[in-house]
Write an enzyme that holds these catalytic residues in place. Sequence first.
Site, PDB file in Angstrom:
ATOM      1  N   ARG A   1       7.057   6.785  18.308  1.00 48.09           N
ATOM      2  CA  ARG A   1       6.854   7.106  16.884  1.00 48.09           C
ATOM      3  C   ARG A   1       6.591   8.594  16.709  1.00 48.09           C
ATOM      4  O   ARG A   1       7.036   9.197  15.735  1.00 48.09           O
ATOM      5  CB  ARG A   1       5.633   6.357  16.349  1.00 48.09           C
ATOM      6  CG  ARG A   1       5.900   4.942  16.071  1.00 48.09           C
ATOM      7  CD  ARG A   1       4.616   4.193  15.765  1.00 48.09           C
ATOM      8  NE  ARG A   1       4.947   2.787  15.657  1.00 48.09           N
ATOM      9  CZ  ARG A   1       4.063   1.814  15.644  1.00 48.09           C
ATOM     10  NH1 ARG A   1       2.772   2.089  15.733  1.00 48.09           N
ATOM     11  NH2 ARG A   1       4.451   0.567  15.529  1.00 48.09           N
TER      12      ARG A   1
ATOM     13  N   GLU B   1      10.276   1.001  15.145  1.00 51.42           N
ATOM     14  CA  GLU B   1       9.013   1.668  15.506  1.00 51.42           C
ATOM     15  C   GLU B   1       7.960   1.472  14.420  1.00 51.42           C
ATOM     16  O   GLU B   1       7.206   2.391  14.095  1.00 51.42           O
ATOM     17  CB  GLU B   1       9.231   3.174  15.731  1.00 51.42           C
ATOM     18  CG  GLU B   1      10.258   3.513  16.777  1.00 51.42           C
ATOM     19  CD  GLU B   1       9.788   3.166  18.164  1.00 51.42           C
ATOM     20  OE1 GLU B   1       8.578   2.869  18.313  1.00 51.42           O
ATOM     21  OE2 GLU B   1      10.616   3.161  19.074  1.00 51.42           O
TER      22      GLU B   1
ATOM     23  N   THR C   1       7.912  -0.644  10.578  1.00 50.18           N
ATOM     24  CA  THR C   1       8.567  -0.373   9.294  1.00 50.18           C
ATOM     25  C   THR C   1       7.646   0.491   8.428  1.00 50.18           C
ATOM     26  O   THR C   1       6.444   0.610   8.693  1.00 50.18           O
ATOM     27  CB  THR C   1       8.845  -1.696   8.540  1.00 50.18           C
ATOM     28  OG1 THR C   1       7.578  -2.285   8.196  1.00 50.18           O
ATOM     29  CG2 THR C   1       9.662  -2.667   9.373  1.00 50.18           C
TER      30      THR C   1
HETATM   31  P1  FAD Z   1      10.536  -8.058   9.818  1.00 48.40           P
HETATM   32  O1  FAD Z   1       9.355  -7.878  10.696  1.00 48.40           O
HETATM   33  O2  FAD Z   1      11.063  -9.431   9.615  1.00 48.40           O
HETATM   34  O3  FAD Z   1      10.244  -7.389   8.409  1.00 48.40           O
HETATM   35  C1  FAD Z   1      11.037  -7.655   7.247  1.00 48.40           C
HETATM   36  C2  FAD Z   1      10.351  -6.952   6.070  1.00 48.40           C
HETATM   37  O4  FAD Z   1       9.042  -7.478   5.913  1.00 48.40           O
HETATM   38  C3  FAD Z   1      10.168  -5.451   6.289  1.00 48.40           C
HETATM   39  O5  FAD Z   1      10.333  -4.757   5.084  1.00 48.40           O
HETATM   40  C4  FAD Z   1       8.727  -5.344   6.735  1.00 48.40           C
HETATM   41  O6  FAD Z   1       8.152  -4.075   6.466  1.00 48.40           O
HETATM   42  C5  FAD Z   1       8.107  -6.428   5.879  1.00 48.40           C
HETATM   43  N1  FAD Z   1       6.820  -6.874   6.411  1.00 48.40           N
HETATM   44  C6  FAD Z   1       6.525  -7.263   7.672  1.00 48.40           C
HETATM   45  N2  FAD Z   1       5.225  -7.580   7.770  1.00 48.40           N
HETATM   46  C7  FAD Z   1       4.689  -7.380   6.540  1.00 48.40           C
HETATM   47  C8  FAD Z   1       3.394  -7.528   5.983  1.00 48.40           C
HETATM   48  N3  FAD Z   1       2.358  -7.928   6.748  1.00 48.40           N
HETATM   49  N4  FAD Z   1       3.217  -7.247   4.671  1.00 48.40           N
HETATM   50  C9  FAD Z   1       4.244  -6.824   3.909  1.00 48.40           C
HETATM   51  N5  FAD Z   1       5.487  -6.660   4.363  1.00 48.40           N
HETATM   52  C10 FAD Z   1       5.700  -6.932   5.665  1.00 48.40           C
HETATM   53  N6  FAD Z   1      13.111  -3.302  19.013  1.00 48.40           N
HETATM   54  C11 FAD Z   1      12.819  -3.212  20.340  1.00 48.40           C
HETATM   55  O7  FAD Z   1      11.942  -3.925  20.840  1.00 48.40           O
HETATM   56  N7  FAD Z   1      13.489  -2.332  21.148  1.00 48.40           N
HETATM   57  C12 FAD Z   1      14.467  -1.528  20.686  1.00 48.40           C
HETATM   58  O8  FAD Z   1      15.053  -0.732  21.446  1.00 48.40           O
HETATM   59  C13 FAD Z   1      14.826  -1.598  19.291  1.00 48.40           C
HETATM   60  N8  FAD Z   1      15.854  -0.857  18.794  1.00 48.40           N
HETATM   61  C14 FAD Z   1      16.262  -1.050  17.488  1.00 48.40           C
HETATM   62  C15 FAD Z   1      17.415  -0.419  17.017  1.00 48.40           C
HETATM   63  C16 FAD Z   1      17.856  -0.643  15.725  1.00 48.40           C
HETATM   64  C17 FAD Z   1      19.117  -0.007  15.239  1.00 48.40           C
HETATM   65  C18 FAD Z   1      17.093  -1.462  14.847  1.00 48.40           C
HETATM   66  C19 FAD Z   1      17.533  -1.671  13.430  1.00 48.40           C
HETATM   67  C20 FAD Z   1      15.959  -2.093  15.294  1.00 48.40           C
HETATM   68  C21 FAD Z   1      15.533  -1.907  16.624  1.00 48.40           C
HETATM   69  N9  FAD Z   1      14.424  -2.607  17.137  1.00 48.40           N
HETATM   70  C22 FAD Z   1      14.097  -2.521  18.478  1.00 48.40           C
HETATM   71  C23 FAD Z   1      13.756  -3.612  16.317  1.00 48.40           C
HETATM   72  C24 FAD Z   1      12.763  -3.037  15.321  1.00 48.40           C
HETATM   73  O9  FAD Z   1      11.632  -2.556  15.970  1.00 48.40           O
HETATM   74  C25 FAD Z   1      12.458  -4.129  14.301  1.00 48.40           C
HETATM   75  O10 FAD Z   1      13.617  -4.301  13.518  1.00 48.40           O
HETATM   76  C26 FAD Z   1      11.263  -3.820  13.422  1.00 48.40           C
HETATM   77  O11 FAD Z   1      10.075  -3.917  14.156  1.00 48.40           O
HETATM   78  C27 FAD Z   1      11.172  -4.718  12.185  1.00 48.40           C
HETATM   79  O12 FAD Z   1      11.258  -6.041  12.559  1.00 48.40           O
HETATM   80  P2  FAD Z   1      12.280  -7.037  11.794  1.00 48.40           P
HETATM   81  O13 FAD Z   1      13.598  -6.364  11.720  1.00 48.40           O
HETATM   82  O14 FAD Z   1      12.186  -8.344  12.482  1.00 48.40           O
HETATM   83  O15 FAD Z   1      11.721  -7.113  10.334  1.00 48.40           O
END
Ligand code: FAD
Length: 390
Positions: free
Chosen positions: A249, A369, A371
């Site tokens: 981050r 890293e 959201t």
């Molecule tokens: P979710 O967790 O399902 O979130 C969906 C929405 O809900 C978001 O807007 C989020 O902010 C919101 N939300 C979540 N919790 C709350 C809350 N308590 N209150 C209100 N809103 C909330 N991961 C790895 O481990 N290794 C990697 O190398 C890696 N590379 C990546 C590369 C790319 C191109 C991308 C897109 C993602 C990558 N990631 C990786 C995954 C990334 O870390 C996750 O996508 C991220 O942590 C969000 O998780 P999610 O997509 O499941 O969204």
Amino acid sequence: VEELFAIDPLLSPEEREIRDTVAAFGERRLRPHIADWFEEGTFPAREIAPELGKLGLLGMHLEGYGCAGASATAYGLACQELEAVDSGVRSMVSVQGSLAMTAIHFYGSEEQKQRYLPAMAAGETIGCFGLTEPDYGSNPGGMRTRARRDGDDWVLNGSKMWITNGAVADVAVVWAYAEEPGQDRPRVRGFLVPAGTPGFTTREIHRKLSLRASLTAALDFDDVRLPADAVLPESRGLSSPLACLSEARFGIVFGALGAARDCLAAAIDYARTREVFDKPLAGYQLTQAKLADMALELGKGQLLALHLGRLKDRHEITGEQISAGKLNSTREAIAIARECRTILGANGITLDYPVLRHANNLESVLTYEGTAEVHQLILGKALTDADAFR
Ligand code: FAD
């Protein structure tokens, strides 16, 4: 903008030299190809990684084992120059250095460090970091991946999603709940899983509209048998992967601003030469107001990044401060990229200019890293003492 905010004099000669070297590499080696890689949805990681290694950019802030041992600020500046070309390139470097190598450096045995880190620093061995799962992103504590003991061996089952470098990696750092005899509850531990281990398969994720010049994969583990020494012995609990995320981050605090800077430079250049209603777009007050506001946010962001870099170099930085920087840099960078796109009009939607490519990339950077919302909640908790995650 650096001039407007007098940022250059705040850097040491060594920091300026590192920044300029990375910028020159980016312009010479990466920028001429980046639009094509983005369009084709590919990144020649095998080819580029050794070149990044030669420049000392992989595990740059780590000490020993062939790593450069540079300051946090220098690492941030390098991220900024790489991301000025494309967030995908910076992602490759972040995952290799701040996630995979950092996990081994922090939690690995001496033997694991000797075996992996020098080759990873050289870019000969590529790593990935598997924490996110299809159903668990923001809340990795819910992960389903499990490692159970069978004699001395470990047997790994589960899946990971959205893993940068996943299909090209030689070794995956995989986080799983380890079920160990004598422990009442399983706890999260890190495992080193070499590519080609029976039962370990990867699948490239296609149809992305963001970070197209970056390789992203799903990982599957079906009764993957690993030797006893595959576990990172010092990893204990979810705080271990979270500490690695904190390192990555920090790089994004600087990195995202590189993308914003590149957009602003393109927009200023365009506005100067594009004539609308018989005079250059740059001469209109509305355009100047946009440019001035963007330059302000960029400059403020860079000063905050530098401040955080200095705090980190003094080992005084907190997780909340990194969250503040990550939230600010990514949110402002994406706003700047989108505003710059308006200045370029229709040309702005093409790959002939970098602005929409950066804006689309920054959608991922805003999400991974932690959201933007997760960082707001981290700051909210620090401000109110009320934990919204519970
Ligand atoms: P979710 O967790 O399902 O979130 C969906 C929405 O809900 C978001 O807007 C989020 O902010 C919101 N939300 C979540 N919790 C709350 C809350 N308590 N209150 C209100 N809103 C909330 N991961 C790895 O481990 N290794 C990697 O190398 C890696 N590379 C990546 C590369 C790319 C191109 C991308 C897109 C993602 C990558 N990631 C990786 C995954 C990334 O870390 C996750 O996508 C991220 O942590 C969000 O998780 P999610 O997509 O499941 O969204």
